[in-house]
Design a protein around this motif. Sequence first.
Motif, PDB file in Angstrom:
ATOM      1  N   VAL A 213       0.854  -1.185   0.000  1.00 24.04           N
ATOM      2  CA  VAL A 213       0.000   0.000   0.000  1.00 24.04           C
ATOM      3  C   VAL A 213       0.891   1.237   0.000  1.00 24.04           C
ATOM      4  N   ILE A 214       0.553   2.192  -0.859  1.00 24.38           N
ATOM      5  CA  ILE A 214       1.243   3.486  -0.894  1.00 24.38           C
ATOM      6  C   ILE A 214       0.175   4.564  -0.765  1.00 24.38           C
ATOM      7  N   GLY A 221      -5.044  10.305   3.071  1.00 24.65           N
ATOM      8  CA  GLY A 221      -4.260   9.083   2.907  1.00 24.65           C
ATOM      9  C   GLY A 221      -4.243   8.237   4.160  1.00 24.65           C
ATOM     10  N   ARG A 222      -4.088   8.873   5.307  1.00 25.36           N
ATOM     11  CA  ARG A 222      -4.027   8.108   6.559  1.00 25.36           C
ATOM     12  C   ARG A 222      -5.363   7.450   6.876  1.00 25.36           C
ATOM     13  N   PHE A 223      -6.453   8.194   6.707  1.00 25.05           N
ATOM     14  CA  PHE A 223      -7.764   7.618   7.000  1.00 25.05           C
ATOM     15  C   PHE A 223      -8.110   6.502   6.015  1.00 25.05           C
ATOM     16  N   ALA A 224      -7.760   6.682   4.743  1.00 26.46           N
ATOM     17  CA  ALA A 224      -8.012   5.628   3.757  1.00 26.46           C
ATOM     18  C   ALA A 224      -7.200   4.380   4.087  1.00 26.46           C
ATOM     19  N   LEU A 225      -5.942   4.591   4.480  1.00 24.48           N
ATOM     20  CA  LEU A 225      -5.096   3.455   4.834  1.00 24.48           C
ATOM     21  C   LEU A 225      -5.632   2.734   6.067  1.00 24.48           C
ATOM     22  N   SER A 227      -8.810   2.668   7.099  1.00 24.52           N
ATOM     23  CA  SER A 227     -10.036   1.958   6.716  1.00 24.52           C
ATOM     24  C   SER A 227      -9.713   0.694   5.917  1.00 24.52           C
ATOM     25  N   PHE A 228      -8.764   0.804   5.001  1.00 27.24           N
ATOM     26  CA  PHE A 228      -8.382  -0.362   4.201  1.00 27.24           C
ATOM     27  C   PHE A 228      -7.741  -1.436   5.076  1.00 27.24           C
ATOM     28  N   GLY A 229      -6.931  -1.009   6.036  1.00 27.44           N
ATOM     29  CA  GLY A 229      -6.300  -1.977   6.934  1.00 27.44           C
ATOM     30  C   GLY A 229      -7.309  -2.785   7.717  1.00 27.44           C
ATOM     31  N   VAL A 230      -8.368  -2.127   8.173  1.00 24.48           N
ATOM     32  CA  VAL A 230      -9.419  -2.831   8.915  1.00 24.48           C
ATOM     33  C   VAL A 230     -10.129  -3.836   8.013  1.00 24.48           C
ATOM     34  N   GLN A 231     -10.473  -3.390   6.797  1.00 28.40           N
ATOM     35  CA  GLN A 231     -11.149  -4.289   5.862  1.00 28.40           C
ATOM     36  C   GLN A 231     -10.252  -5.458   5.466  1.00 28.40           C
ATOM     37  N   ALA A 232      -8.975  -5.160   5.245  1.00 28.35           N
ATOM     38  CA  ALA A 232      -8.043  -6.221   4.849  1.00 28.35           C
ATOM     39  C   ALA A 232      -7.894  -7.259   5.945  1.00 28.35           C
ATOM     40  N   VAL A 273       0.652  -6.922  -6.236  1.00 29.53           N
ATOM     41  CA  VAL A 273      -0.512  -6.032  -6.230  1.00 29.53           C
ATOM     42  C   VAL A 273      -0.211  -4.866  -5.298  1.00 29.53           C
ATOM     43  N   ILE A 274      -0.368  -3.639  -5.817  1.00 35.81           N
ATOM     44  CA  ILE A 274      -0.105  -2.427  -5.043  1.00 35.81           C
ATOM     45  C   ILE A 274      -1.380  -1.590  -5.017  1.00 35.81           C
ATOM     46  N   VAL A 275      -1.826  -1.235  -3.822  1.00 36.10           N
ATOM     47  CA  VAL A 275      -2.977  -0.346  -3.652  1.00 36.10           C
ATOM     48  C   VAL A 275      -2.438   1.063  -3.449  1.00 36.10           C
ATOM     49  N   VAL A 276      -2.989   2.019  -4.200  1.00 38.37           N
ATOM     50  CA  VAL A 276      -2.455   3.379  -4.182  1.00 38.37           C
ATOM     51  C   VAL A 276      -3.554   4.369  -3.802  1.00 38.37           C
ATOM     52  N   PHE A 277      -3.394   5.014  -2.625  1.00 36.01           N
ATOM     53  CA  PHE A 277      -4.278   6.093  -2.189  1.00 36.01           C
ATOM     54  C   PHE A 277      -3.502   7.406  -2.292  1.00 36.01           C
TER      55      PHE A 277
END
Length: 923
Positions: A213-214, A221-225, A227-232, A273-277
């Motif tokens: 993740v970048i 960016g921090r909030f998206a990361l 939220s994504f971390g929780v879902q992941a 696979v790279i997720v980019v926010f």
Amino acid sequence: MAFVSFLIPCFVMGTDIAFSCQNSVDFVGASSPGDIVIGGLFAVHSEMLHTEEDPIKPVIQNCAGFEIQVFLQTLAMIHAIETINNSTLLSGVTLGYEIYDTCAEVTKAMASALRFLSKFNSSEDAVEFKCNYSDYIPRIKAVTGASYSEVSMAVSRLLALQLIPQVSPASSAEILSDKIRFPSFFRTIPSDFHQTRAMTHLICESGWNWIGVIATDDDNGRFALESFGVQAMANNVCIAFKEMLPAYLSDSTFHTKVDYAIEKIVKETRVNVIVVFMRQFHVLKLFKKAIERNVNKIWIASDNWSAAVKISTIPNIRQLGTVVGFGFKSGNISSFQDFLRNLHEKPTENNKFLREYITLLSVCAHLEYHDFQTCISNQSQDDLLENVENKHQIWRDDFLNANIEPGFIQSTTLAVYAIAHAIKGQCKNRNCKDPSAFTPWELLEQLKKVIIIEDDKEIKFDSNGDMSTSYDVLLWKEIDGHMEITTMAEYDAEKGDFIFKDEEKRKDFLDLKKVLSTCSQHCRPGQMKKVTESPHTCCYECVYCPENHYSNQTDMDYCYRCNNKTYWAPINSTTCYKKTIYFLAWTDWFAVFLLLLSAFGVVLVLSICVIFTKNLNTPVVKASGGLTVCYIILFSHFLIFLSTIFFIDVPTEFKCKTRQALFGISFTLCISCILIKSLKILLAFSFDPKLQNFLKCMYKPIPTVVTCTGIQVIICTFWLIFRTPFVTQNFSIPRAIILECNEGSIVAFGIMLGYIAALAFICFIFAFKGRKLPENYNEAKFITFGMLIYFIAWIVFIPVYATTFGKYLPAVEIIVVLISNYGILCCTFLPKCYIIIYKQETNTKSAFLKMVYTYSSKSAGSVAVSQVSLDSKSSSFRAPISDSCKTDKNSVNGNCQFQVPGDPLIKGKVLPKNAARKRVSSI
């Protein structure tokens, strides 16, 4: 009421392209008057240029990096307002706008927000300080924007002071759904919660669990990361690395951190696979560096850049691999495209953004498409001042249309229309040409109730101020040598699932699955994950499922245990198998062998019965106790052989209860009868008066047999009532179920056998004492052997039975039953049958009497002294028969007289020979 005024800052440009800070009006990027004014906040430029000159002075610096996509959003807002003004939606009330450039900086956005808060018709654009803003009329009624969540958070807190509605078409941070902290914030897009859930769903559907993740190091960016971390984590997706890039391009460490992020991607070979926010200009820098390093991955794009044409047109973009992302749901933008075609006819006096764009076209006109786009993005406002002279204005119709991001255009249009519908609700009973007709906080309440019809669907704000629209799943696909942004599927945020329009789109999705991005190889069905020392749950080893466990899917965390004891599974199994049920079946060879032995025993019993019936009046049969006793004994032997049938085939409740009771009672009946025979033999040939008296008391045939057998019947009855045997399943063999009878009570079973053993032991003692009686007619010796066989068989049976398990356990008991039954049967009857069949000359009365006389004469001498002392008063006592009587062949039929010592009925009397013959015969 006293108030404090705040003056709006501005920056100096000194040319027409930008603006000078002569007054606050110059701070506006684009404006148009109206009865009701709506504010707009857009990051038309990507950064502010920070200089070291006078760094301590509060001066807002110039901006650089013209963003075509955001400029198009400002045009979409203008187009929507003009369309509304030309319609009957507001019934003659016109909307105006004031659009400001935030330059992607919170500081610049806050300066614009201060002007929004200034009092209407204030000559100095002053913001009054009040304790109650209920009646306060600011210069604008609502705000559209901002472009980035970080800016929206700051602006929303300031606008919340007067509860001015803010509707953002692009800020997606999940935290903005918090109505306690952001009470006046709305948005026409879903929150990042739905976006990150959609990303995680895509990752899981594609079989990936090891990703990078970048993100930008800002609030968005921090909030998206987060939220994504929780879902992941909830979906067992592991993040191999997280890289945060500076939020501002002016940061001196930006390029260093981009290089470090690329180096991290290159080293993590298993991460594909790279997720980019990130913002578009961040992604642009990152991708250019990635192309230089020949990085080839799958890039999952956030809604911020998933449809960015300026990124998709980077030279050699195909070398990066595949880009799949999530964009806001697009709508019909044909009218907006028409608006763009006629844009060059629009006046530019009140639209500095449009003037700057026209100037940029002139400066960069000589370049190719991508270079042209890069030129526009890289020009600062200071550069334009130097290059604008001597440049002729030109216009390119295709460029704006080529850079449209439909999702953002749609969300911006929705934001304007949502505000317009709320104004319509407020203006039903009011004269809204008067700006003081209603306050912003009243409009806020009306905005919560707004419903917009779009493509026959109702769109409205939920309780969090979000619009539950869906996402377009975008796939960057090379078509005819050009990278095209295509719609692969639609993601339904409410159902959490993908909707494919055709099979070709589904095939594109399936192609993504061919790429592996896992920390470990997938565990096949029949295996499970074994966590290694790695802190990530996605890094594991695959181990086989143990016995009686299975897994039927890939990458299972654990193996399922087979449901119950009736199923089993081998190691590395994908399913459970039903256990084989075993029992001693009729078709089993060993069961057939045992049944043949039982059948032979039955035949033997019947044969003996026939032989004895035909020789009913012979001395051998009479000496055996008579036909009745023999029939009873033979019948009990028959029942014992018959009981073995109940040990074979499927055990049932009836069989379990019947087999032991039938065997126990039958065997007891047999032993009881033999016990009586032993007593009778001992009584007939005993010359000891004391023993005779004892035996006379004991010799009660019928009561003895009934009592002995009755006790066993009582034992079995209590056993069957209180602890009855039952059918049970034996699971001691892993892959089989053994159906067997549980005796219910081992104690009761032991008492039954012990009682039989006690009777057999008594019988053995009596028979042992008479073992030396006349050989041809003496059963005592054979009874002794029969009892010995019984004891040996059952003594061996106990340890064998206790240590044997499986379907042949009943066979063990059958064997010991047959051995003991055959032993007693053969020892009791076969010698007599042998005499009857093969030694018929000895089976006569005369031969029998001669044998008795011979035995009596031998035995009388040994007890004569004892007889005299015990019966000294008897005058009729005589010595045993003389030698002449013993040796003369005719003495039995002559006149020789003799005494029968120990006769229970004739004691010490001299009998004539005929009377003696009768007495012996009766014995």
